[in-house]
Design a protein around this motif. Structure first.
Motif, PDB file in Angstrom:
ATOM      1  N   ALA A 161      10.494 -19.399 -14.119  1.00 32.23           N
ATOM      2  CA  ALA A 161       9.481 -20.117 -13.349  1.00 32.23           C
ATOM      3  C   ALA A 161       9.268 -19.436 -12.010  1.00 32.23           C
ATOM      4  O   ALA A 161      10.222 -18.982 -11.372  1.00 32.23           O
ATOM      5  CB  ALA A 161       9.885 -21.580 -13.144  1.00 32.23           C
ATOM      6  N   ALA A 162       8.015 -19.386 -11.604  1.00 33.40           N
ATOM      7  CA  ALA A 162       7.646 -18.871 -10.283  1.00 33.40           C
ATOM      8  C   ALA A 162       6.717 -19.896  -9.642  1.00 33.40           C
ATOM      9  O   ALA A 162       5.497 -19.687  -9.572  1.00 33.40           O
ATOM     10  CB  ALA A 162       6.974 -17.514 -10.396  1.00 33.40           C
ATOM     11  N   PRO A 163       7.264 -21.026  -9.195  1.00 36.88           N
ATOM     12  CA  PRO A 163       6.414 -22.096  -8.651  1.00 36.88           C
ATOM     13  C   PRO A 163       5.552 -21.602  -7.493  1.00 36.88           C
ATOM     14  O   PRO A 163       6.035 -20.896  -6.590  1.00 36.88           O
ATOM     15  CB  PRO A 163       7.441 -23.124  -8.164  1.00 36.88           C
ATOM     16  N   ALA A 164       4.283 -21.963  -7.528  1.00 39.83           N
ATOM     17  CA  ALA A 164       3.344 -21.487  -6.500  1.00 39.83           C
ATOM     18  C   ALA A 164       3.810 -21.789  -5.078  1.00 39.83           C
ATOM     19  O   ALA A 164       3.683 -20.925  -4.190  1.00 39.83           O
ATOM     20  CB  ALA A 164       1.961 -22.089  -6.759  1.00 39.83           C
ATOM     21  N   PRO A 165       4.375 -22.983  -4.807  1.00 38.21           N
ATOM     22  CA  PRO A 165       4.816 -23.247  -3.430  1.00 38.21           C
ATOM     23  C   PRO A 165       5.958 -22.351  -2.974  1.00 38.21           C
ATOM     24  O   PRO A 165       6.248 -22.287  -1.774  1.00 38.21           O
ATOM     25  CB  PRO A 165       5.268 -24.717  -3.487  1.00 38.21           C
ATOM     26  N   PHE A 166       6.635 -21.689  -3.913  1.00 41.40           N
ATOM     27  CA  PHE A 166       7.745 -20.813  -3.564  1.00 41.40           C
ATOM     28  C   PHE A 166       7.312 -19.355  -3.407  1.00 41.40           C
ATOM     29  O   PHE A 166       8.151 -18.485  -3.191  1.00 41.40           O
ATOM     30  CB  PHE A 166       8.849 -20.880  -4.622  1.00 41.40           C
ATOM     31  N   GLN A 167       6.018 -19.073  -3.549  1.00 37.86           N
ATOM     32  CA  GLN A 167       5.543 -17.698  -3.440  1.00 37.86           C
ATOM     33  C   GLN A 167       4.887 -17.475  -2.082  1.00 37.86           C
ATOM     34  O   GLN A 167       4.160 -18.336  -1.581  1.00 37.86           O
ATOM     35  CB  GLN A 167       4.544 -17.380  -4.562  1.00 37.86           C
ATOM     36  N   GLY A 168       5.149 -16.317  -1.498  1.00 38.38           N
ATOM     37  CA  GLY A 168       4.556 -15.997  -0.199  1.00 38.38           C
ATOM     38  C   GLY A 168       5.043 -16.875   0.930  1.00 38.38           C
ATOM     39  O   GLY A 168       4.311 -17.118   1.898  1.00 38.38           O
ATOM     40  N   LEU A 169       6.280 -17.334   0.837  1.00 40.62           N
ATOM     41  CA  LEU A 169       6.846 -18.164   1.896  1.00 40.62           C
ATOM     42  C   LEU A 169       7.044 -17.342   3.171  1.00 40.62           C
ATOM     43  O   LEU A 169       7.654 -16.270   3.135  1.00 40.62           O
ATOM     44  CB  LEU A 169       8.188 -18.746   1.469  1.00 40.62           C
ATOM     45  N   ALA A 170       6.568 -17.861   4.270  1.00 47.00           N
ATOM     46  CA  ALA A 170       6.732 -17.168   5.549  1.00 47.00           C
ATOM     47  C   ALA A 170       7.950 -17.723   6.285  1.00 47.00           C
ATOM     48  O   ALA A 170       8.130 -18.939   6.368  1.00 47.00           O
ATOM     49  CB  ALA A 170       5.485 -17.337   6.402  1.00 47.00           C
ATOM     50  N   VAL A 171       8.771 -16.813   6.787  1.00 42.52           N
ATOM     51  CA  VAL A 171       9.917 -17.182   7.621  1.00 42.52           C
ATOM     52  C   VAL A 171       9.722 -16.480   8.959  1.00 42.52           C
ATOM     53  O   VAL A 171       9.814 -15.254   9.044  1.00 42.52           O
ATOM     54  CB  VAL A 171      11.258 -16.762   6.983  1.00 42.52           C
ATOM     55  N   GLY A 172       9.418 -17.237   9.974  1.00 47.63           N
ATOM     56  CA  GLY A 172       9.084 -16.661  11.267  1.00 47.63           C
ATOM     57  C   GLY A 172      10.246 -15.933  11.921  1.00 47.63           C
ATOM     58  O   GLY A 172      11.391 -16.029  11.478  1.00 47.63           O
ATOM     59  N   PRO A 173       9.962 -15.183  12.999  1.00 45.25           N
ATOM     60  CA  PRO A 173      11.019 -14.472  13.720  1.00 45.25           C
ATOM     61  C   PRO A 173      12.110 -15.435  14.194  1.00 45.25           C
ATOM     62  O   PRO A 173      11.807 -16.481  14.770  1.00 45.25           O
ATOM     63  CB  PRO A 173      10.271 -13.851  14.904  1.00 45.25           C
ATOM     64  N   HIS A 174      13.355 -15.105  13.894  1.00 45.54           N
ATOM     65  CA  HIS A 174      14.499 -15.925  14.305  1.00 45.54           C
ATOM     66  C   HIS A 174      14.310 -17.390  13.906  1.00 45.54           C
ATOM     67  O   HIS A 174      14.729 -18.299  14.631  1.00 45.54           O
ATOM     68  CB  HIS A 174      14.728 -15.820  15.812  1.00 45.54           C
ATOM     69  N   ALA A 175      13.706 -17.613  12.740  1.00 45.85           N
ATOM     70  CA  ALA A 175      13.451 -18.973  12.264  1.00 45.85           C
ATOM     71  C   ALA A 175      14.236 -19.237  10.991  1.00 45.85           C
ATOM     72  O   ALA A 175      14.706 -18.314  10.322  1.00 45.85           O
ATOM     73  CB  ALA A 175      11.958 -19.184  12.024  1.00 45.85           C
ATOM     74  N   VAL A 176      14.363 -20.526  10.647  1.00 46.42           N
ATOM     75  CA  VAL A 176      15.098 -20.930   9.455  1.00 46.42           C
ATOM     76  C   VAL A 176      14.199 -21.820   8.602  1.00 46.42           C
ATOM     77  O   VAL A 176      13.464 -22.665   9.120  1.00 46.42           O
ATOM     78  CB  VAL A 176      16.417 -21.640   9.834  1.00 46.42           C
ATOM     79  N   VAL A 177      14.245 -21.604   7.266  1.00 47.15           N
ATOM     80  CA  VAL A 177      13.404 -22.346   6.330  1.00 47.15           C
ATOM     81  C   VAL A 177      14.267 -22.813   5.163  1.00 47.15           C
ATOM     82  O   VAL A 177      15.129 -22.066   4.676  1.00 47.15           O
ATOM     83  CB  VAL A 177      12.248 -21.465   5.804  1.00 47.15           C
ATOM     84  N   ALA A 178      14.025 -24.039   4.691  1.00 43.14           N
ATOM     85  CA  ALA A 178      14.743 -24.569   3.539  1.00 43.14           C
ATOM     86  C   ALA A 178      13.848 -24.535   2.309  1.00 43.14           C
ATOM     87  O   ALA A 178      12.702 -24.983   2.353  1.00 43.14           O
ATOM     88  CB  ALA A 178      15.196 -25.997   3.815  1.00 43.14           C
ATOM     89  N   VAL A 179      14.373 -23.999   1.203  1.00 44.52           N
ATOM     90  CA  VAL A 179      13.692 -24.050  -0.083  1.00 44.52           C
ATOM     91  C   VAL A 179      14.418 -25.092  -0.931  1.00 44.52           C
ATOM     92  O   VAL A 179      15.519 -24.836  -1.437  1.00 44.52           O
ATOM     93  CB  VAL A 179      13.696 -22.681  -0.780  1.00 44.52           C
ATOM     94  N   ASN A 180      13.825 -26.270  -1.058  1.00 45.39           N
ATOM     95  CA  ASN A 180      14.427 -27.361  -1.824  1.00 45.39           C
ATOM     96  C   ASN A 180      14.047 -27.171  -3.287  1.00 45.39           C
ATOM     97  O   ASN A 180      12.905 -27.436  -3.688  1.00 45.39           O
ATOM     98  CB  ASN A 180      13.942 -28.705  -1.303  1.00 45.39           C
ATOM     99  N   LEU A 181      14.988 -26.718  -4.109  1.00 46.23           N
ATOM    100  CA  LEU A 181      14.674 -26.377  -5.490  1.00 46.23           C
ATOM    101  C   LEU A 181      14.168 -27.589  -6.276  1.00 46.23           C
ATOM    102  O   LEU A 181      13.329 -27.448  -7.174  1.00 46.23           O
ATOM    103  CB  LEU A 181      15.908 -25.793  -6.177  1.00 46.23           C
TER     104      LEU A 181
END
Length: 440
Positions: free
Chosen positions: A181-201
């Protein structure tokens, strides 16, 4: 994943996953065995940690392995965009802890530390000492992990921290027993400079067991850690920066009323023929063999298993016909995940929680004997020993004069890569493991 270049055993940290624990600060908690030299850490100037806050409260602990004062510029960033930077002085052979939630408000945190000189290592530790992961000395462009559950009562989050001053972009794909699976919301995720992002599976892979994950960084680099909660058990899965055909789990519990599984994710377009060899005392046990279809995941059950008696700790050797991702899942009511422990020439056995260890075992997988040197950084006591080819030994039996496994800060070096495995003192013995600090 790159980790701070010292093999560090966070022994008494209370890692969750299984009855095994190794901490190495070097090349990702990778299925592929990696070697590492403590002296390489002398020039490390930065550490990056992520995963706290994704259902796991806790702290980041920094330890100075040198005889000189080190100054750290520590920055805490939250997923709210808030950040705070403070200077911390770290005395020789001393440790200090930072609780990100005490610095900033958020639900996910990234922590970075710029170090004035090398010789400092870091690890993040869950508040209940049931999860631990090493801090990294840099980001990666690929990250793989196996074994996540999004079943009801569980949660699985991949925490992504951008250590650089430029934006990063990632694609996240998964494999399960149902396929790719390649869910659309999980594609092209941007993580800004010195930033943190959560990917909730669970938002895209609903109520599913044994989810394998691939994080492909198409721009920049990220530090990635998987955070699994299962019932009341929390664990960090540090994953691996490359797929591999081999893995080893030296201390896997077979205790009654526990579960122990090797979880496999195959993101390839061909099937993987997988074999797990089981060594358990004097028992002769036939290897467990399965075929993992292309773009799929599977479980190899060690406990409970009618072919494997409840007789202490088993040593598992995993092989696959094609490179795959693996994880060990162990527990009672809930399962904790850990990636395979790496090989290293240098290990730091540190009792951060003060609980000590039920077992601490050093394994030499090579065909030649290795010379082992150990120094207690608190007392300056030194030990030396030789570990035979292919042998495993309890640390207290190997190092004559070492009396206890509590309150230790023990630096171990060897002339060939070895594997360190530790277990926390719990009942039944085995389900709580200290995870390997692997970096490099």
């Amino acid at each position: 994943m790159r980790r701070t270049r010292v093999t560090v055993v966070l022994l008494a940290l209370g890692l969750v996953a299984t009855g095994v624990a190794a901490s190495t600060l070097h090349a990702a908690n990778s299925v592929g065995e990696s070697s590492n030299d403590f002296t390489a850490n002398a020039e490390s100037t930065a550490l990056y940690c992520t995963g706290l806050g994704a259902g796991v409260a806790g702290r980041v602990t920094f330890t100075n392995l040198t005889s000189a004062v080190r100054r750290l510029a520590v920055e805490v960033v939250a997923n709210t965009g808030a950040h705070d930077t403070r200077t911390v002085a770290l005395a020789p052979h001393a440790s200090t802890s930072v609780s990100p939630s005490a610095w900033e408000t958020g639900t996910l945190y990234g922590v970075s530390a710029l170090v004035s000189g090398g010789g400092v290592v870091g690890a993040e530790v869950g508040a209940q000492n049931t999860a631990v992961a090493p801090c990294s000395d840099g980001g990666v462009t690929d990250w793989y992990a196996a074994g996540f559950d999004t079943l009801v009562g569980s949660s699985a989050v991949v925490s992504l921290f951008n250590p650089s001053a430029t934006p990063a972009v990632v694609n996240v794909t998964t494999v399960t027993s149902s396929g790719f699976a390649a869910p659309a919301p999980f594609q092209g995720l941007a993580v800004g400079p010195h930033a943190v992002v959560a990917v909730n599976l669970a938002t895209q892979i609903v109520d599913t067991a044994n989810v394998g994950v691939h994080v492909n960084v198409v721009r920049g680099t990220v530090v990635a850690v998987g955070v699994q909660t299962s019932a009341t058990t929390a664990s960090f899965n540090v994953g691996q920066d490359a797929l591999a055909t081999t893995a080893a789990f030296p201390l896997v519990t077979t205790a009654a009323n526990t579960r122990a599984q090797v979880r496999v994710a195959n993101p390839n377009d061909v099937a993987a023929a997988v074999t797990v060899a089981v060594a358990l005392g004097t028992f002769q046990i036939a290897p467990e063999s399965v075929e993992v279809p292309a773009y799929s995941s599977c479980v190899v059950t060690i406990t409970p298993n009618s072919a494997i008696p409840a007789a202490g700790f088993a040593a598992l050797t995993f092989t696959s016909s094609v490179p795959v991702a693996t994880a060990l899942a162990v527990g009672e009511k809930g399962l904790g995940l850990s990636a395979p422990g790496p090989l290293s020439r240098t290990w730091l056995v540190t009792d951060f929680s003060g609980r000590g260890f039920a077992r601490a075992v050093l394994t030499n997988p090579s065909t030649q004997a290795v010379n082992v040197q150990a120094t207690d950084l608190a007392t300056s006591a030194s030990f030396s020993a030789t570990l035979a080819a292919g042998a495993s030994s309890d640390l207290r039996a190997l190092l004559s004069g070492l009396r206890r496994l509590q309150g230790l800060t023990l630096l171990i070096t060897s002339d060939r890569p070895v594997r360190m495995t530790t277990i926390l003192p719990v009942t039944p013995v085995g389900p709580v493991v200290t995870s390997a600090l692997d970096g490099g």
